[in-house]
Scaffold this motif. Structure first.
Motif, PDB file in Angstrom:
ATOM      1  N   VAL A 355       0.787  -1.341  -0.042  1.00 18.41           N
ATOM      2  CA  VAL A 355      -0.067   0.016  -0.123  1.00 18.41           C
ATOM      3  C   VAL A 355       0.813   1.381   0.154  1.00 18.41           C
ATOM      4  O   VAL A 355       0.590   2.192  -0.711  1.00 18.41           O
ATOM      5  CB  VAL A 355      -0.833   0.004   1.136  1.00 18.41           C
ATOM      6  CG1 VAL A 355      -1.539   1.244   1.245  1.00 18.41           C
ATOM      7  CG2 VAL A 355      -1.829  -1.060   1.192  1.00 18.41           C
ATOM      8  N   PHE A 356       2.040   1.447   0.689  1.00 22.97           N
ATOM      9  CA  PHE A 356       2.646   2.429   0.885  1.00 22.97           C
ATOM     10  C   PHE A 356       4.162   2.439   0.108  1.00 22.97           C
ATOM     11  O   PHE A 356       4.571   1.464   0.129  1.00 22.97           O
ATOM     12  CB  PHE A 356       3.018   2.677   2.292  1.00 22.97           C
ATOM     13  CG  PHE A 356       1.582   2.886   3.036  1.00 22.97           C
ATOM     14  CD1 PHE A 356       1.041   3.985   2.916  1.00 22.97           C
ATOM     15  CD2 PHE A 356       1.520   1.793   4.392  1.00 22.97           C
ATOM     16  CE1 PHE A 356      -0.388   3.970   3.866  1.00 22.97           C
ATOM     17  CE2 PHE A 356       0.066   1.793   4.816  1.00 22.97           C
ATOM     18  CZ  PHE A 356      -0.750   3.033   4.790  1.00 22.97           C
ATOM     19  N   ASP A 357       4.608   3.533  -0.245  1.00 24.83           N
ATOM     20  CA  ASP A 357       6.006   3.472  -0.991  1.00 24.83           C
ATOM     21  C   ASP A 357       7.066   4.298   0.026  1.00 24.83           C
ATOM     22  O   ASP A 357       8.270   4.061  -0.097  1.00 24.83           O
ATOM     23  CB  ASP A 357       5.967   4.121  -2.358  1.00 24.83           C
ATOM     24  CG  ASP A 357       5.604   5.495  -2.276  1.00 24.83           C
ATOM     25  OD1 ASP A 357       5.489   6.174  -1.259  1.00 24.83           O
ATOM     26  OD2 ASP A 357       5.313   6.134  -3.377  1.00 24.83           O
ATOM     27  N   THR A 358       6.423   4.964   1.097  1.00 26.80           N
ATOM     28  CA  THR A 358       7.342   5.573   2.034  1.00 26.80           C
ATOM     29  C   THR A 358       6.691   5.397   3.460  1.00 26.80           C
ATOM     30  O   THR A 358       5.482   5.735   3.608  1.00 26.80           O
ATOM     31  CB  THR A 358       7.201   7.146   1.725  1.00 26.80           C
ATOM     32  OG1 THR A 358       7.909   7.298   0.312  1.00 26.80           O
ATOM     33  CG2 THR A 358       8.207   7.808   2.665  1.00 26.80           C
ATOM     34  N   VAL A 359       7.695   4.808   4.452  1.00 31.56           N
ATOM     35  CA  VAL A 359       6.975   4.762   5.990  1.00 31.56           C
ATOM     36  C   VAL A 359       8.069   5.360   6.728  1.00 31.56           C
ATOM     37  O   VAL A 359       9.099   5.309   6.611  1.00 31.56           O
ATOM     38  CB  VAL A 359       7.138   3.341   6.082  1.00 31.56           C
ATOM     39  CG1 VAL A 359       6.601   3.114   7.713  1.00 31.56           C
ATOM     40  CG2 VAL A 359       6.023   2.569   5.368  1.00 31.56           C
ATOM     41  N   PHE A 360       7.407   6.366   7.529  1.00 35.26           N
ATOM     42  CA  PHE A 360       8.416   6.986   8.671  1.00 35.26           C
ATOM     43  C   PHE A 360       7.940   5.943   9.967  1.00 35.26           C
ATOM     44  O   PHE A 360       6.986   5.501  10.285  1.00 35.26           O
ATOM     45  CB  PHE A 360       7.599   8.497   9.080  1.00 35.26           C
ATOM     46  CG  PHE A 360       7.789   9.298   8.026  1.00 35.26           C
ATOM     47  CD1 PHE A 360       8.447  10.590   8.512  1.00 35.26           C
ATOM     48  CD2 PHE A 360       7.560   9.365   6.769  1.00 35.26           C
ATOM     49  CE1 PHE A 360       8.743  11.651   7.744  1.00 35.26           C
ATOM     50  CE2 PHE A 360       7.565  10.538   5.835  1.00 35.26           C
ATOM     51  CZ  PHE A 360       8.323  11.655   6.281  1.00 35.26           C
ATOM     52  N   ILE A 361       9.271   5.666  10.566  1.00 37.47           N
ATOM     53  CA  ILE A 361       9.273   4.898  11.919  1.00 37.47           C
ATOM     54  C   ILE A 361       9.732   5.784  12.861  1.00 37.47           C
ATOM     55  O   ILE A 361      11.090   6.118  12.901  1.00 37.47           O
ATOM     56  CB  ILE A 361       9.963   3.677  11.484  1.00 37.47           C
ATOM     57  CG1 ILE A 361       9.703   2.942  10.415  1.00 37.47           C
ATOM     58  CG2 ILE A 361       9.711   2.999  12.828  1.00 37.47           C
ATOM     59  CD1 ILE A 361      10.208   1.734  10.128  1.00 37.47           C
ATOM     60  N   ARG A 362       9.041   6.202  13.835  1.00 39.75           N
ATOM     61  CA  ARG A 362       9.390   7.242  14.863  1.00 39.75           C
ATOM     62  C   ARG A 362       9.747   6.530  16.355  1.00 39.75           C
ATOM     63  O   ARG A 362       9.217   5.431  16.497  1.00 39.75           O
ATOM     64  CB  ARG A 362       8.480   8.495  15.154  1.00 39.75           C
ATOM     65  CG  ARG A 362       8.231   9.113  13.840  1.00 39.75           C
ATOM     66  CD  ARG A 362       7.421  10.495  14.277  1.00 39.75           C
ATOM     67  NE  ARG A 362       6.743  11.231  13.425  1.00 39.75           N
ATOM     68  CZ  ARG A 362       6.796  12.507  13.027  1.00 39.75           C
ATOM     69  NH1 ARG A 362       7.230  13.252  14.101  1.00 39.75           N
ATOM     70  NH2 ARG A 362       6.360  13.011  12.115  1.00 39.75           N
ATOM     71  N   ASN A 363      10.716   6.927  16.874  1.00 42.15           N
ATOM     72  CA  ASN A 363      10.881   6.668  18.202  1.00 42.15           C
ATOM     73  C   ASN A 363      11.367   5.361  18.401  1.00 42.15           C
ATOM     74  O   ASN A 363      10.856   4.266  19.371  1.00 42.15           O
ATOM     75  CB  ASN A 363       9.612   6.635  19.221  1.00 42.15           C
ATOM     76  CG  ASN A 363       8.929   8.124  19.033  1.00 42.15           C
ATOM     77  OD1 ASN A 363       9.845   9.187  18.856  1.00 42.15           O
ATOM     78  ND2 ASN A 363       7.577   8.421  18.942  1.00 42.15           N
ATOM     79  N   ILE A 364      12.391   4.843  17.674  1.00 42.39           N
ATOM     80  CA  ILE A 364      12.926   3.691  17.612  1.00 42.39           C
ATOM     81  C   ILE A 364      13.898   3.627  18.833  1.00 42.39           C
ATOM     82  O   ILE A 364      14.907   4.324  19.040  1.00 42.39           O
ATOM     83  CB  ILE A 364      13.722   3.250  16.360  1.00 42.39           C
ATOM     84  CG1 ILE A 364      12.821   3.461  15.074  1.00 42.39           C
ATOM     85  CG2 ILE A 364      14.481   1.820  16.478  1.00 42.39           C
ATOM     86  CD1 ILE A 364      13.717   3.239  13.742  1.00 42.39           C
TER      87      ILE A 364
END
Length: 470
Positions: A355-364
């Protein structure tokens, strides 16, 4: 070839007529069929150049020629180990010409099946080009009955097929024992009808549910003429190392070695970490000033180009709903807690990748042994995103190289571990060496994750992941 086969066909027909397996009235139509079949057989064996419909690189005679051209053009550097593996795959590509595992054809009743070539299991350190050489080989194999899949996705599909077959069984009558049913052989039959060549990327075994069925599944696939080529970071002997009930898994290794030759591709160079132009700053540290506002601005700039509004998004995964708090079009803005701190897994990440081509992943956070479960999910998440060329923007507590901390803490969840060991009937001394408790498997897998995250920051990867222009 036709001249050599025709007398054998004649003998076969005489045998069938003599034993009343065929009637004389059907003979003319069968002879016509044989003639067409022999002509097709001759044509299929004289066409040696890959066709445009089966290979995206039809201008090359095979994978080795393709590989050499990339070196001449400066797109690849000379690597003797890659070349040695490619020479083996080149020969296999030639051996597979005209091969089929279809045993329901007319001629299979008269002639013995062609023996399938032995497959290859290619292993080595991360980033050495294993996937590249396998994909180049796959693109040049001249058959429509081929599949190239990530091993994780393949096993998910296998379990879905098993579930479907079990659901199709008649309901057990009250007061009567259900008959034993083994769905593995029918699943292997289905897969073998769909493919005579299976190419697996990232062959690894970490799940006990997978480990317990692999021997029977692959034994059936091999017996049905399926050829396997696989890449892995592990030598076959080290698969599912220190896993639960590994003694039941070990026979699979012997089956794998019987049907696949082991090739090592390990030049000691991680090509993903080579000096490539960066796509800009894609990894941020939580210690940076106003970092959340910086990521908010970056997300808003990307979202502005989408034909959508920023809103929560619900994805349907195997009949259940996966909800993400913030998304816009093909961009998702997520937290580590949202993706890795709740009970979701590979199937959810694969759906996100579609579904997505860009994913932000915060607070790792720092991934310590206390967070083994979350670390596994993070590794699986990055595998899925990388496989589908999904771009990532990360906000982490520490630089990527320092993110995974393998330290034994005195306050590590001893009680929960002891309870699990007791439930499994495993002594605490034996349990201390199992991979699921030591974190050894996570440390090994995280090296691959770091290598992939490095490549995911390059301009080349970022451009390849742009879907709006496709």
């Amino acid at each position: 070839m036709a001249a050599g086969e025709a007398p054998l066909v004649a003998l076969g027909l005489q045998f069938c007529l003599k034993n009343k397996l065929l009637s004389k009235s059907t003979l003319p139509s069968i002879i016509s069929c044989i003639r067409r079949g022999l002509a097709t057989s001759v044509l299929s064996q004289t066409v040696e150049e890959p066709s445009a419909t089966t290979s995206p690189s039809s201008s090359f005679g095979g994978p080795l020629e393709h590989y050499k051209s990339l070196i001449r053009d400066g797109q690849l550097r000379e690597d003797l180990q890659q070349r040695a593996v490619m020479e083996k795959l080149e020969q296999m590509q030639k051996n597979l010409r005209g091969y089929s595992n279809d045993r329901s054809s007319f001629f299979s009743k008269f002639f013995s099946q062609r023996k399938p070539p032995k497959g290859y299991y290619i292993y080595g350190d991360v980033g050495t080009g294993k996937t590249m050489v396998m994909d180049m080989f796959y693109n040049h194999v001249e058959t429509e009955k081929k599949k190239r899949v990530h091993f994780h996705g393949f096993m998910l599909d296998v379990h879905k097929r098993i579930h479907r077959l079990k659901q199709s069984l008649p309901k057990r009558k009250v007061g009567k024992m259900a008959k034993a049913y083994d769905p593995i052989a029918p699943v292997a039959e289905e897969i073998s009808e769909e493919a005579c060549l299976l190419c697996f990327d990232e062959f690894q075994v970490t799940d006990i549910a997978d480990a317990m069925i692999l021997k029977q599944l692959f034994e059936n696939l091999f017996l049905k003429g399926v050829v396997v080529v696989a890449t892995s970071n592990r030598h076959p002997d080290d698969l599912y190392k220190n896993g639960l009930q590994r003694v039941n898994f070990v026979p699979f290794i012997a089956v794998l070695k019987e049907y696949c030759q082991t090739l090592r591709l390990d030049s000691g160079i991680d090509y993903r970490r080579r000096n490539c132009p960066a796509a800009g700053k894609l990894v941020y540290l939580s210690s940076e000033p106003d970092v959340d506002a910086t990521l908010d601005k970056l997300f808003d700039e990307m979202a502005f180009k989408q034909n959508d509004i920023t809103r929560p998004r619900s994805l349907k995964v195997h009949g259940r709903i996966l909800t993400l708090d913030k998304a816009c079009g093909t961009i998702a803005d997520c937290t580590f807690e949202e993706l890795c701190d709740r009970p979701i897994g590979a199937s959810d990440y694969l759906e996100m990748s579609a579904v997505f081509d860009t994913v932000f992943i915060r607070n790792i956070p720092l991934l310590t042994l206390n967070k083994k479960t979350q670390a596994r999910r993070f590794i699986t998440l990055i595998d899925a995103l990388y496989e589908h060329k999904v771009r990532v923007v990360l906000l982490a507590e520490a630089p990527l190289d320092e993110l995974f901390v393998c330290e034994h803490h005195e306050d590590h969840d001893h009680h929960d571990t002891h309870v699990l060991l007791d439930d499994l009937g495993i002594s605490r001394d034996s349990g201390s060496s199992l991979a699921i408790f030591t974190g050894e498997e996570e440390v090994f897998a995280f090296q691959r994750t770091l290598s992939r995250l490095t490549e995911m920051q390059t301009e080349e990867y970022w451009v390849a992941g742009e879907r709006s222009s496709k």
